[in-house]
Motif scaffolding. Structure first.
Motif, short mmCIF file in Angstrom:
data_model
loop_
_atom_site.label_atom_id
_atom_site.label_comp_id
_atom_site.label_asym_id
_atom_site.label_seq_id
_atom_site.Cartn_x
_atom_site.Cartn_y
_atom_site.Cartn_z
N LEU A 102 2.83 -11.92 3.15
CA LEU A 102 3.51 -10.92 2.85
C LEU A 102 2.88 -9.89 1.40
CD1 LEU A 102 6.92 -11.87 3.34
CD2 LEU A 102 5.90 -10.37 4.89
N GLN A 103 2.44 -10.77 0.54
CA GLN A 103 2.01 -10.19 -0.45
C GLN A 103 0.63 -9.54 -0.03
OE1 GLN A 103 0.87 -12.95 -3.59
NE2 GLN A 103 -0.01 -11.79 -5.08
N SER A 104 -0.22 -10.04 0.69
CA SER A 104 -1.35 -9.29 1.05
C SER A 104 -1.11 -7.87 1.80
CB SER A 104 -2.30 -9.90 1.90
OG SER A 104 -1.93 -10.39 3.18
N VAL A 105 -0.18 -7.96 2.35
CA VAL A 105 0.29 -6.82 3.10
C VAL A 105 0.58 -5.76 2.24
CG1 VAL A 105 2.29 -5.88 4.86
CG2 VAL A 105 0.91 -8.00 5.37
N VAL A 106 1.36 -6.01 1.16
CA VAL A 106 1.74 -5.22 0.26
C VAL A 106 0.50 -4.54 -0.53
CG1 VAL A 106 3.16 -4.81 -2.05
CG2 VAL A 106 4.30 -5.97 -0.16
N GLU A 107 -0.23 -5.48 -0.94
CA GLU A 107 -1.54 -5.20 -1.60
C GLU A 107 -2.40 -4.24 -1.12
OE1 GLU A 107 -2.72 -8.98 -2.91
OE2 GLU A 107 -1.27 -9.02 -4.76
N ASN A 108 -2.42 -4.55 0.36
CA ASN A 108 -3.52 -3.71 1.17
C ASN A 108 -3.00 -2.27 1.52
OD1 ASN A 108 -5.53 -5.68 1.07
ND2 ASN A 108 -4.76 -6.99 2.75
N GLY A 109 -1.63 -2.12 1.26
CA GLY A 109 -0.96 -0.85 1.60
C GLY A 109 0.01 -0.90 2.98
N LEU A 110 0.90 -0.11 2.87
CA LEU A 110 1.96 -0.10 3.98
C LEU A 110 2.03 1.25 4.82
CD1 LEU A 110 4.78 -1.69 1.80
CD2 LEU A 110 3.49 -2.82 3.54
N ASP A 111 1.21 2.00 4.46
CA ASP A 111 1.19 3.43 5.23
C ASP A 111 0.62 3.18 6.56
OD1 ASP A 111 2.14 4.86 2.99
OD2 ASP A 111 0.00 5.42 2.22
N GLU A 112 -0.11 2.16 6.93
CA GLU A 112 -0.87 1.89 8.26
C GLU A 112 0.29 1.46 9.24
OE1 GLU A 112 -3.88 -1.09 8.56
OE2 GLU A 112 -3.07 -1.85 6.89
N TYR A 113 1.29 1.18 8.72
CA TYR A 113 2.53 0.30 9.72
C TYR A 113 3.45 1.35 9.86
CZ TYR A 113 0.29 -4.08 8.16
OH TYR A 113 -0.87 -4.90 8.01
N ILE A 114 3.67 1.34 11.33
CA ILE A 114 4.80 2.52 11.66
C ILE A 114 6.22 1.81 12.00
CG2 ILE A 114 3.17 4.15 12.51
CD1 ILE A 114 4.27 3.26 15.39
N GLY A 115 5.97 0.22 12.11
CA GLY A 115 7.32 -0.42 12.41
C GLY A 115 7.33 -1.84 11.84
N VAL A 116 8.41 -2.53 11.70
CA VAL A 116 8.39 -3.91 11.19
C VAL A 116 9.52 -4.57 12.01
CG1 VAL A 116 10.23 -3.13 9.50
CG2 VAL A 116 8.78 -5.40 9.21
N LEU A 134 8.92 -9.06 0.71
CA LEU A 134 9.51 -8.24 1.81
C LEU A 134 10.28 -7.24 1.37
CD1 LEU A 134 9.95 -8.11 4.89
CD2 LEU A 134 11.70 -10.17 4.58
N GLY A 135 11.06 -7.33 0.43
CA GLY A 135 11.75 -6.52 -0.50
C GLY A 135 10.87 -5.03 -0.63
N GLU A 136 9.72 -5.25 -1.04
CA GLU A 136 8.92 -4.07 -1.40
C GLU A 136 8.53 -3.42 0.04
OE1 GLU A 136 5.50 -4.27 -3.88
OE2 GLU A 136 6.23 -6.05 -4.92
N ILE A 137 8.21 -4.36 0.96
CA ILE A 137 8.13 -3.60 2.28
C ILE A 137 9.08 -2.77 3.13
CG2 ILE A 137 7.57 -4.40 4.91
CD1 ILE A 137 5.84 -6.75 3.51
#
Length: 277
Positions: A102-116, A134-137
């Protein structure tokens, strides 16, 4: 051949699962736990069929553990074929073999994701509900009105976005409602309509899964304390029920997987269409 694989993906969906394989119960007993097979595969197979890519993320970046008791045709309308397809998805689908943190997801940027999406099984009660990444996500998804879907025990994961998630969980296990309310003040989902595994369903699990041992707390009570407006299926336990409120999509229990999958894909398609325009 899956013809959807020949088309360009319409977007990227983040699949989040727990890293743990057990849960500490109220009396200190430790119970084996994992994700529920149909809760993960029915929504994710629908997402793949709708031509979206999946990225699997866990707190530790490890492969999630399957609750083997959920690997039964009863959760797939008694279809052995559907059960085997689900097992094959978990064992062979590329995204399921290559989890990230989850840390790498945040660090690499969340704009590319459209759903969780977060499936159930009891493990989200242990780590996801107090995971800061996950809180940041979820803050990003909330602020950008991106579809956020949670099933069965999965909705307790949204508690990671309360003011003090660790204190909130600790207060719940200590039955300290006042402290839990204080730790969850100004929650981003306060006032949202939602559903989750009900207390009656948890009582069934305590008797039939945990051998009479009590859960550390009840997820329905937890989300109510934080400010959620809880709704449940009528007519007894384990009836399908799903709720949509703004970007939040929640399903109550394993039988709710097909309806949650439909609602989630519908929301993904709507936001994908807006992005294309």
């Amino acid at each position: 051949m899956n013809t959807s694989s020949l088309k360009a993906a319409k977007g990227k969906v983040l699949l989040v699962t727990s890293s743990v394989d057990s849960i500490l119960l109220k009396d200190g007993a430790n119970a084996v736990a994992g994700f529920y097979l149909n809760e993960l595969t029915i929504p994710m197979e629908a997402v793949v069929a709708a031509v979206y890519d999946i990225v699997l993320a866990t707190p530790r970046g490890n492969k999630p553990v399957l609750d083997r008791s959920s690997a039964t045709a009863a959760h797939f309308d008694n279809s052995e074929e559907a059960l085997q397809r689900a097992l094959e998805f978990v064992e062979k689908y590329p995204a399921m073999q290559n989890p990230v943190t989850l840390q790498s997801v945040v660090e690499n940027g969340l704009d590319e994701y459209i759903g969780v999406f977060v499936p159930g099984g009891h493990p989200p009660m242990v780590d996801l509900m107090q995971d800061p990444y996950l809180g940041e996500i979820l803050e990003h998804f909330h602020n950008n009105a991106k579809p956020s879907a949670f099933l069965c025990h999965g909705p307790i994961s949204i508690a990671c976005s309360v003011r003090d998630a660790k204190a909130f969980r600790a207060a719940l296990t200590e039955d300290n409602i006042a402290a839990a309310k204080k730790a969850s003040e100004d929650w981003q989902y306060a006032g949202y309509r939602m559903t989750v595994f009900s207390n009656d369903e948890e009582h069934y699990a305590e008797k039939n899964v945990f051998g009479g041992h009590k859960a550390p707390f009840y997820v329905a009570d937890a989300l109510t304390i934080a400010g959620g407006k809880l709704e449940f299926a009528e007519g007894g336990i384990f009836k399908p029920h799903a709720v949509v409120d703004r970007e939040l999509i929640t399903g109550q229990n394993p039988p709710s997987a097909p309806e949650l999958a439909r609602l989630f894909v519908k929301a993904l398609n709507e936001i994908s269409a807006r992005v294309e325009v």
